[in-house]
Design a protein around this motif. Structure first.
Motif, PDB file in Angstrom:
ATOM      1  N   ALA A 156       0.828  -1.208   0.000  1.00 16.38           N
ATOM      2  CA  ALA A 156       0.000   0.000   0.000  1.00 16.38           C
ATOM      3  C   ALA A 156       0.861   1.256   0.000  1.00 16.38           C
ATOM      4  O   ALA A 156       0.601   2.202  -0.760  1.00 16.38           O
ATOM      5  CB  ALA A 156      -0.943  -0.006   1.201  1.00 16.38           C
TER       6      ALA A 156
ATOM      7  N   TYR B 114       2.729   1.527  -3.465  1.00 14.81           N
ATOM      8  CA  TYR B 114       1.834   1.781  -4.596  1.00 14.81           C
ATOM      9  C   TYR B 114       1.272   3.204  -4.555  1.00 14.81           C
ATOM     10  O   TYR B 114       1.211   3.893  -5.582  1.00 14.81           O
ATOM     11  CB  TYR B 114       0.695   0.774  -4.609  1.00 14.81           C
ATOM     12  CG  TYR B 114      -0.072   0.754  -5.914  1.00 14.81           C
ATOM     13  CD1 TYR B 114       0.315  -0.086  -6.956  1.00 14.81           C
ATOM     14  CD2 TYR B 114      -1.183   1.588  -6.118  1.00 14.81           C
ATOM     15  CE1 TYR B 114      -0.373  -0.102  -8.156  1.00 14.81           C
ATOM     16  CE2 TYR B 114      -1.873   1.580  -7.316  1.00 14.81           C
ATOM     17  CZ  TYR B 114      -1.472   0.734  -8.327  1.00 14.81           C
ATOM     18  OH  TYR B 114      -2.146   0.727  -9.526  1.00 14.81           O
ATOM     19  N   LEU B 115       0.868   3.640  -3.367  1.00 17.63           N
ATOM     20  CA  LEU B 115       0.339   4.998  -3.248  1.00 17.63           C
ATOM     21  C   LEU B 115       1.411   6.039  -3.565  1.00 17.63           C
ATOM     22  O   LEU B 115       1.155   7.019  -4.268  1.00 17.63           O
ATOM     23  CB  LEU B 115      -0.215   5.227  -1.845  1.00 17.63           C
ATOM     24  CG  LEU B 115      -1.531   4.520  -1.514  1.00 17.63           C
ATOM     25  CD1 LEU B 115      -1.884   4.705  -0.035  1.00 17.63           C
ATOM     26  CD2 LEU B 115      -2.669   5.027  -2.394  1.00 17.63           C
TER      27      LEU B 115
ATOM     28  N   TRP C  62       2.522  -7.356  -3.257  1.00 15.48           N
ATOM     29  CA  TRP C  62       1.098  -7.572  -3.510  1.00 15.48           C
ATOM     30  C   TRP C  62       0.791  -9.064  -3.664  1.00 15.48           C
ATOM     31  O   TRP C  62      -0.159  -9.581  -3.085  1.00 15.48           O
ATOM     32  CB  TRP C  62       0.676  -6.813  -4.761  1.00 15.48           C
ATOM     33  CG  TRP C  62      -0.716  -7.087  -5.237  1.00 15.48           C
ATOM     34  CD1 TRP C  62      -1.092  -7.692  -6.396  1.00 15.48           C
ATOM     35  CD2 TRP C  62      -1.945  -6.754  -4.569  1.00 15.48           C
ATOM     36  NE1 TRP C  62      -2.459  -7.755  -6.501  1.00 15.48           N
ATOM     37  CE2 TRP C  62      -3.006  -7.190  -5.384  1.00 15.48           C
ATOM     38  CE3 TRP C  62      -2.244  -6.127  -3.354  1.00 15.48           C
ATOM     39  CZ2 TRP C  62      -4.345  -7.034  -5.037  1.00 15.48           C
ATOM     40  CZ3 TRP C  62      -3.570  -5.963  -2.993  1.00 15.48           C
ATOM     41  CH2 TRP C  62      -4.601  -6.414  -3.833  1.00 15.48           C
TER      42      TRP C  62
ATOM     43  N   SER D  74      -2.130  -3.177 -14.168  1.00 12.80           N
ATOM     44  CA  SER D  74      -1.478  -2.010 -13.567  1.00 12.80           C
ATOM     45  C   SER D  74      -0.008  -1.930 -13.955  1.00 12.80           C
ATOM     46  O   SER D  74       0.509  -0.843 -14.250  1.00 12.80           O
ATOM     47  CB  SER D  74      -1.619  -2.074 -12.041  1.00 12.80           C
ATOM     48  OG  SER D  74      -1.136  -0.892 -11.441  1.00 12.80           O
TER      49      SER D  74
ATOM     50  N   VAL E 210      -6.655   0.870  -2.024  1.00 10.05           N
ATOM     51  CA  VAL E 210      -5.300   0.520  -1.569  1.00 10.05           C
ATOM     52  C   VAL E 210      -5.156   0.785  -0.072  1.00 10.05           C
ATOM     53  O   VAL E 210      -4.532   0.011   0.661  1.00 10.05           O
ATOM     54  CB  VAL E 210      -4.233   1.306  -2.370  1.00 10.05           C
ATOM     55  CG1 VAL E 210      -2.842   1.081  -1.788  1.00 10.05           C
ATOM     56  CG2 VAL E 210      -4.253   0.877  -3.833  1.00 10.05           C
TER      57      VAL E 210
ATOM     58  N   MET F 109      -6.576  -1.990   1.772  1.00 12.33           N
ATOM     59  CA  MET F 109      -5.681  -3.150   1.815  1.00 12.33           C
ATOM     60  C   MET F 109      -4.605  -2.984   2.893  1.00 12.33           C
ATOM     61  O   MET F 109      -4.160  -3.959   3.498  1.00 12.33           O
ATOM     62  CB  MET F 109      -5.034  -3.374   0.453  1.00 12.33           C
ATOM     63  CG  MET F 109      -6.004  -3.870  -0.613  1.00 12.33           C
ATOM     64  SD  MET F 109      -6.894  -5.388  -0.133  1.00 12.33           S
ATOM     65  CE  MET F 109      -8.485  -4.720   0.429  1.00 12.33           C
TER      66      MET F 109
END
Length: 210
Positions: free
Chosen positions: A17, A20-21, A66, A102, A192, A195
């Motif tokens: 998370a 990715y963010l 992930w 993605s 996200v 998650m």
């Protein structure tokens, strides 16, 4: 070593998370609107080439975390379901699809940035790279992620696994929002975050020991 890995496996969701963010924010910083003029898109790839490349790299690095995390989710739902495990299979299949889409989207953006950085990109090609990366990252990913979030939401509500029940109900609504392109970008970011919360819950539930 194996025991330590099992214990910490759920926390890979929190790592994912965060990466990715940060990657999504870095990649999209300074990005024009989807329907922007080709020259504006070319300027974005040229001026923001370093940021785009770093953002894409962070998304790539997030991917292994992930997949490990999804394995933990699969195990937790499968144990809770027993029997056939339809929700568990749906979750892992849709999560893998979302990740693949993605990654390809980030790859399109990174190629545009590389070409923009070395001055070999023209306005027409810039538009193709930009449109492809935007559509894949914020629409293609969201469609697959909607199925994943729906499976997680149902499992959370029915079996009290993955997410706390209140967030399970919220996830049902969010899964629908994932299918609305103008809103999917913000919905994905919230998904996200969910998650990250799921990672903490699974760690507390000792899901890695399953």
């Amino acid at each position: 070593m194996e025991a330590a890995f099992k214990k910490t496996a759920p926390i890979t969701g929190l790592t994912f998370a965060a990466l990715y963010l940060l990657g999504g924010y870095t990649l999209s910083k300074g990005a024009p609107e989807f329907a922007a003029e080709s020259n504006e898109i070319l300027t974005y790839f040229t001026d923001q080439s370093a940021s785009i490349a770093v953002g894409a790299l962070l998304i790539f690095v997030a991917a292994p975390f992930w997949f490990i995390f999804v394995g933990t989710i699969y195990a937790a739902i499968k144990v809770a379901e027993g029997g056939v495990g339809r929700l568990a299979v749906t979750a892992v299949a849709s999560a893998a699809t979302a990740a693949a889409v993605s990654i390809v989207g980030a790859l399109c953006a990174s190629i545009g940035a590389i070409r923009g950085g070395d001055g070999s990109l023209d306005a027409g090609a810039a538009m193709v790279y930009f449109d492809a990366s935007t559509a894949l990252l914020y629409t293609g990913t969201a469609v697959s992620a909607a199925a994943f979030l729906l499976a997680v939401a149902i499992a959370s509500i029915r079996y009290d696994v993955v997410l706390p029940k209140p967030l399970g109900y919220a996830s049902l609504v969010l899964a629908v929002v994932f299918l609305i392109p103008p809103l999917s970008m913000w919905a994905l970011a919230l998904g996200v975050v969910f998650m990250g919360i799921a990672s903490v819950k699974l760690y507390g539930d000792k899901a890695g020991d399953l």
